[in-house]
Design a protein around this motif. Sequence first.
Motif, PDB file in Angstrom:
ATOM      1  N   GLY A  59      11.279  -6.678  -3.471  1.00 41.74           N
ATOM      2  CA  GLY A  59      11.371  -5.555  -2.554  1.00 41.74           C
ATOM      3  C   GLY A  59      11.018  -6.008  -1.153  1.00 41.74           C
ATOM      4  O   GLY A  59      11.083  -7.196  -0.825  1.00 41.74           O
ATOM      5  N   THR A  60      10.650  -5.046  -0.314  1.00 47.65           N
ATOM      6  CA  THR A  60      10.235  -5.366   1.054  1.00 47.65           C
ATOM      7  C   THR A  60       8.936  -4.620   1.358  1.00 47.65           C
ATOM      8  O   THR A  60       8.644  -3.572   0.772  1.00 47.65           O
ATOM      9  N   VAL A  61       8.184  -5.161   2.317  1.00 50.15           N
ATOM     10  CA  VAL A  61       6.938  -4.531   2.735  1.00 50.15           C
ATOM     11  C   VAL A  61       6.902  -4.522   4.253  1.00 50.15           C
ATOM     12  O   VAL A  61       7.408  -5.444   4.901  1.00 50.15           O
ATOM     13  N   THR A  62       6.338  -3.477   4.830  1.00 46.89           N
ATOM     14  CA  THR A  62       6.272  -3.371   6.291  1.00 46.89           C
ATOM     15  C   THR A  62       4.862  -3.642   6.774  1.00 46.89           C
ATOM     16  O   THR A  62       3.874  -3.543   6.015  1.00 46.89           O
ATOM     17  N   ALA A  63       4.752  -3.977   8.048  1.00 46.83           N
ATOM     18  CA  ALA A  63       3.441  -4.212   8.656  1.00 46.83           C
ATOM     19  C   ALA A  63       2.596  -2.951   8.605  1.00 46.83           C
ATOM     20  O   ALA A  63       1.370  -3.006   8.404  1.00 46.83           O
ATOM     21  N   THR A  64       3.239  -1.807   8.744  1.00 48.38           N
ATOM     22  CA  THR A  64       2.502  -0.531   8.680  1.00 48.38           C
ATOM     23  C   THR A  64       1.853  -0.348   7.318  1.00 48.38           C
ATOM     24  O   THR A  64       0.694   0.116   7.217  1.00 48.38           O
ATOM     25  N   ASP A  65       2.604  -0.686   6.227  1.00 48.96           N
ATOM     26  CA  ASP A  65       2.041  -0.575   4.887  1.00 48.96           C
ATOM     27  C   ASP A  65       0.783  -1.428   4.748  1.00 48.96           C
ATOM     28  O   ASP A  65      -0.232  -0.985   4.190  1.00 48.96           O
ATOM     29  N   VAL A  66       0.859  -2.659   5.256  1.00 49.03           N
ATOM     30  CA  VAL A  66      -0.258  -3.598   5.109  1.00 49.03           C
ATOM     31  C   VAL A  66      -1.461  -3.126   5.914  1.00 49.03           C
ATOM     32  O   VAL A  66      -2.602  -3.120   5.415  1.00 49.03           O
ATOM     33  N   VAL A  67      -1.236  -2.707   7.172  1.00 51.43           N
ATOM     34  CA  VAL A  67      -2.360  -2.264   8.021  1.00 51.43           C
ATOM     35  C   VAL A  67      -3.009  -1.028   7.423  1.00 51.43           C
ATOM     36  O   VAL A  67      -4.261  -0.907   7.392  1.00 51.43           O
ATOM     37  N   ARG A  68      -2.210  -0.106   6.911  1.00 50.35           N
ATOM     38  CA  ARG A  68      -2.776   1.111   6.338  1.00 50.35           C
ATOM     39  C   ARG A  68      -3.616   0.783   5.103  1.00 50.35           C
ATOM     40  O   ARG A  68      -4.712   1.352   4.907  1.00 50.35           O
ATOM     41  N   ALA A  69      -3.152  -0.139   4.279  1.00 50.13           N
ATOM     42  CA  ALA A  69      -3.902  -0.509   3.073  1.00 50.13           C
ATOM     43  C   ALA A  69      -5.193  -1.212   3.432  1.00 50.13           C
ATOM     44  O   ALA A  69      -6.250  -0.967   2.819  1.00 50.13           O
ATOM     45  N   LEU A  70      -5.148  -2.098   4.423  1.00 50.44           N
ATOM     46  CA  LEU A  70      -6.374  -2.791   4.844  1.00 50.44           C
ATOM     47  C   LEU A  70      -7.386  -1.810   5.425  1.00 50.44           C
ATOM     48  O   LEU A  70      -8.596  -1.916   5.180  1.00 50.44           O
ATOM     49  N   SER A  71      -6.914  -0.842   6.203  1.00 52.61           N
ATOM     50  CA  SER A  71      -7.819   0.141   6.800  1.00 52.61           C
ATOM     51  C   SER A  71      -8.489   0.994   5.743  1.00 52.61           C
ATOM     52  O   SER A  71      -9.641   1.438   5.903  1.00 52.61           O
ATOM     53  N   ALA A  72      -7.806   1.210   4.635  1.00 51.85           N
ATOM     54  CA  ALA A  72      -8.361   2.010   3.548  1.00 51.85           C
ATOM     55  C   ALA A  72      -9.255   1.184   2.633  1.00 51.85           C
ATOM     56  O   ALA A  72      -9.802   1.712   1.660  1.00 51.85           O
ATOM     57  N   GLY A  73      -9.386  -0.131   2.949  1.00 54.92           N
ATOM     58  CA  GLY A  73     -10.217  -0.994   2.124  1.00 54.92           C
ATOM     59  C   GLY A  73      -9.579  -1.360   0.801  1.00 54.92           C
ATOM     60  O   GLY A  73     -10.282  -1.734  -0.148  1.00 54.92           O
ATOM     61  N   ASP A  74      -8.273  -1.250   0.715  1.00 57.25           N
ATOM     62  CA  ASP A  74      -7.558  -1.557  -0.532  1.00 57.25           C
ATOM     63  C   ASP A  74      -7.535  -3.064  -0.747  1.00 57.25           C
ATOM     64  O   ASP A  74      -7.282  -3.838   0.181  1.00 57.25           O
ATOM     65  N   ASP A  75      -7.834  -3.514  -1.955  1.00 54.75           N
ATOM     66  CA  ASP A  75      -7.814  -4.946  -2.253  1.00 54.75           C
ATOM     67  C   ASP A  75      -6.633  -5.314  -3.142  1.00 54.75           C
ATOM     68  O   ASP A  75      -6.660  -6.339  -3.842  1.00 54.75           O
ATOM     69  N   THR A  76      -5.570  -4.473  -3.132  1.00 56.78           N
ATOM     70  CA  THR A  76      -4.400  -4.740  -3.970  1.00 56.78           C
ATOM     71  C   THR A  76      -3.608  -5.915  -3.425  1.00 56.78           C
ATOM     72  O   THR A  76      -3.886  -6.432  -2.331  1.00 56.78           O
ATOM     73  N   ARG A  77      -2.607  -6.328  -4.178  1.00 57.28           N
ATOM     74  CA  ARG A  77      -1.736  -7.419  -3.754  1.00 57.28           C
ATOM     75  C   ARG A  77      -0.460  -6.850  -3.081  1.00 57.28           C
ATOM     76  O   ARG A  77      -0.143  -5.665  -3.199  1.00 57.28           O
ATOM     77  N   VAL A  78       0.250  -7.760  -2.411  1.00 57.75           N
ATOM     78  CA  VAL A  78       1.428  -7.352  -1.658  1.00 57.75           C
ATOM     79  C   VAL A  78       2.472  -6.698  -2.560  1.00 57.75           C
ATOM     80  O   VAL A  78       3.146  -5.732  -2.186  1.00 57.75           O
ATOM     81  N   GLY A  79       2.601  -7.228  -3.771  1.00 58.88           N
ATOM     82  CA  GLY A  79       3.638  -6.713  -4.666  1.00 58.88           C
ATOM     83  C   GLY A  79       3.488  -5.241  -4.958  1.00 58.88           C
ATOM     84  O   GLY A  79       4.482  -4.528  -5.173  1.00 58.88           O
ATOM     85  N   ALA A  80       2.271  -4.736  -4.947  1.00 55.52           N
ATOM     86  CA  ALA A  80       2.045  -3.320  -5.241  1.00 55.52           C
ATOM     87  C   ALA A  80       2.469  -2.419  -4.087  1.00 55.52           C
ATOM     88  O   ALA A  80       2.718  -1.229  -4.278  1.00 55.52           O
ATOM     89  N   LEU A  81       2.514  -2.972  -2.884  1.00 51.62           N
ATOM     90  CA  LEU A  81       2.909  -2.182  -1.715  1.00 51.62           C
ATOM     91  C   LEU A  81       4.416  -2.213  -1.458  1.00 51.62           C
ATOM     92  O   LEU A  81       4.928  -1.388  -0.710  1.00 51.62           O
ATOM     93  N   ALA A  82       5.087  -3.177  -2.053  1.00 48.75           N
ATOM     94  CA  ALA A  82       6.504  -3.376  -1.737  1.00 48.75           C
ATOM     95  C   ALA A  82       7.353  -2.204  -2.211  1.00 48.75           C
ATOM     96  O   ALA A  82       7.121  -1.624  -3.259  1.00 48.75           O
ATOM     97  N   SER A  83       8.362  -1.856  -1.386  1.00 47.25           N
ATOM     98  CA  SER A  83       9.333  -0.825  -1.749  1.00 47.25           C
ATOM     99  C   SER A  83      10.583  -1.508  -2.308  1.00 47.25           C
ATOM    100  O   SER A  83      10.993  -2.573  -1.827  1.00 47.25           O
ATOM    101  N   PRO A  84      11.218  -0.921  -3.322  1.00 44.29           N
ATOM    102  CA  PRO A  84      12.437  -1.524  -3.876  1.00 44.29           C
ATOM    103  C   PRO A  84      13.502  -1.668  -2.794  1.00 44.29           C
ATOM    104  O   PRO A  84      13.608  -0.830  -1.895  1.00 44.29           O
ATOM    105  N   ALA A  85      14.295  -2.718  -2.883  1.00 42.80           N
ATOM    106  CA  ALA A  85      15.367  -2.962  -1.915  1.00 42.80           C
ATOM    107  C   ALA A  85      16.587  -3.465  -2.666  1.00 42.80           C
ATOM    108  O   ALA A  85      16.575  -4.575  -3.189  1.00 42.80           O
ATOM    109  N   ASP A  86      17.620  -2.617  -2.748  1.00 39.15           N
ATOM    110  CA  ASP A  86      18.848  -3.019  -3.417  1.00 39.15           C
ATOM    111  C   ASP A  86      19.743  -3.750  -2.432  1.00 39.15           C
ATOM    112  O   ASP A  86      20.161  -3.179  -1.413  1.00 39.15           O
ATOM    113  N   PRO A  87      20.063  -5.011  -2.696  1.00 40.15           N
ATOM    114  CA  PRO A  87      20.912  -5.755  -1.754  1.00 40.15           C
ATOM    115  C   PRO A  87      22.366  -5.296  -1.823  1.00 40.15           C
ATOM    116  O   PRO A  87      22.833  -4.761  -2.827  1.00 40.15           O
ATOM    117  N   VAL A  88      23.090  -5.476  -0.712  1.00 39.41           N
ATOM    118  CA  VAL A  88      24.536  -5.244  -0.692  1.00 39.41           C
ATOM    119  C   VAL A  88      25.225  -6.593  -0.850  1.00 39.41           C
ATOM    120  O   VAL A  88      24.649  -7.641  -0.531  1.00 39.41           O
TER     121      VAL A  88
END
Length: 578
Positions: free
Chosen positions: A502-531
């Motif tokens: 999938g893909t992850v945005t900088a906003t997703d990462v900053v929001r998770a860090l601000s919330a003190g989340d210790d998850t991995r990147v894969g959990a934040l990623a949104s599905p992305a279907d390629p063309v």
Amino acid sequence: MVTALTMRVDWARARGLRSRRLGLLLLALGVGVGAGLGAVAFRYMIEGLTHLFTGFSDYAGHPGAANPQLPALGRFFVVLTPVVAGLVYGPLVQRFAREARGHGVPEVMVAVARHGGRIRPQVALVKAVASALCIGGGGSVGREGPIVQIGSALGSTLGQSFKLDERRVTLLVACGAAGGISATFNAPLAGVFFAMELILRQWAAESFGMVVLSSVTASVIGRGVLGDSPFLVLPAFHVDHLAQYPLFALLGVLAGLVGVGFSRVLYAVEDACDWAWRGPEWLRPATGGLLLGLVLLVLPQMYGVGYPVLGRAVDGGYGIAFLLVLLVGKLVACSLTIGIGGSGGVFAPSLFVGAMAGAAFGEVVHSVAPTSGGSVGAYALIGMGAVFAGAARAPITAVVILFELTGEYSIILPLMLAIVLATGISQVVSRDTVYTRKLLRRGIDIDEPADAAVRRRPAAPFVTPAPAPLRVDDTLEAAAARFAAGTDAELPVVEADGRLHGTVTATDVVRALSAGDDTRVGALASPADPVPDTATVGDVLTALGHARSVVPVADASGAVVGWVRERDLLGTTGLGRG
């Protein structure tokens, strides 16, 4: 206080709106005046040049006569008149306004549909001079196409001079077209419906009112100078027997086919001329004019617009065989005039062809059933409207103009029947019309959205290499460092085996860090279907509607080979999401 302030703002807006409407109304009035005066001047130019070339104000009314100024040449002078005219208007069009070549209406249609109504100011003058020379020199075309382009160019120039938005400029273009038709045919209703049905191609109360104002103004000016009589005096129309209605229906079907054939022959001859000509374009009208002159020598009734011949056919003045000769002759002469680079309309030629077809049909009916078949003129009138409807697919305009020409309410029912059938047959056998076919040959389909051509383009030029991916088990701190070191706001995330997760945005990462989340990147990623890598711009836009700001692109094996950024695609094409 707030209420009073709101009332003052609302009043100011209302006053500004009224001021804009008043200004637009005055501009529409001005366009009507300009179109009316232009139509009058254009008519006089044609008559003057025809008299200069032939010695008659309308040579079609004196077919085969010698030019009184060149008696030694006899009737052979008609071989030279298209050549001389072409030597003048050919360089004029090539040098100053190439869009003035041809029959004019398609250029106005595409200006409205694709270019915000923008038409170059010099088109009006060049079109007027070139068309007057072409028709006066024997070109077998009509004057309505040129006057539509002339009036539309006046409206566009006025709108652009006052820096109006595209919607108002296109409205003034339609006003100019309506005024031109109205003053030329002395048919204000036909002018309105021509502009609404063929030029604007949409109906709105404000547009209709402005177009009516312009059309009426132009008609008043035309009638004041040229007189109140219609351009063609037609016989009284009567339906004597109900048995005639099936005959009118049959004529409508045949006329629809003739209308489509008219369009096909027109562009087939133009293609043949394009294929055969290898010289400079400015010389093409003069060289091709020699062929046109030979046609006029054999059939001088084809000289110019040909209203006297049309009128005589409606009056029953020709036999079946000669009516068919005139029909084929007009098809050839009109098509050749346009094909060699001439300037003139196809509206009047389609009426001419329709009159010949209808009169021939009426002669056959009259010979079989002389007492119940009706007059030849009735079928000629119906044929005029039905062939135009089959060629242009403008049924409302066809009904209205024939009604205005005759002034007979009894024509409405049989005319509507024949025109509806002709239009239906035309739609069944042909995708295009005599006007839109010219545009389709250039790759322009005005029935499609304006961005349709861009959406069909391959997306490959917009594909860029995807940035180095994050892995599903990367920490948020590592992802934040990647975003801080780069310029991308979104990054791909892959599985351990390299497959796209999938893909992850900088906003997703900053929001998770601000919330003190210790998850991995894969959990934040949104599905992305390629063309696929064969996708079009439209496919990518559709995918962007379900994505964030990027769309991955995969090859046939499913491997990601790059991606398309929204900013790159939209910044280049100017399109929006699908």
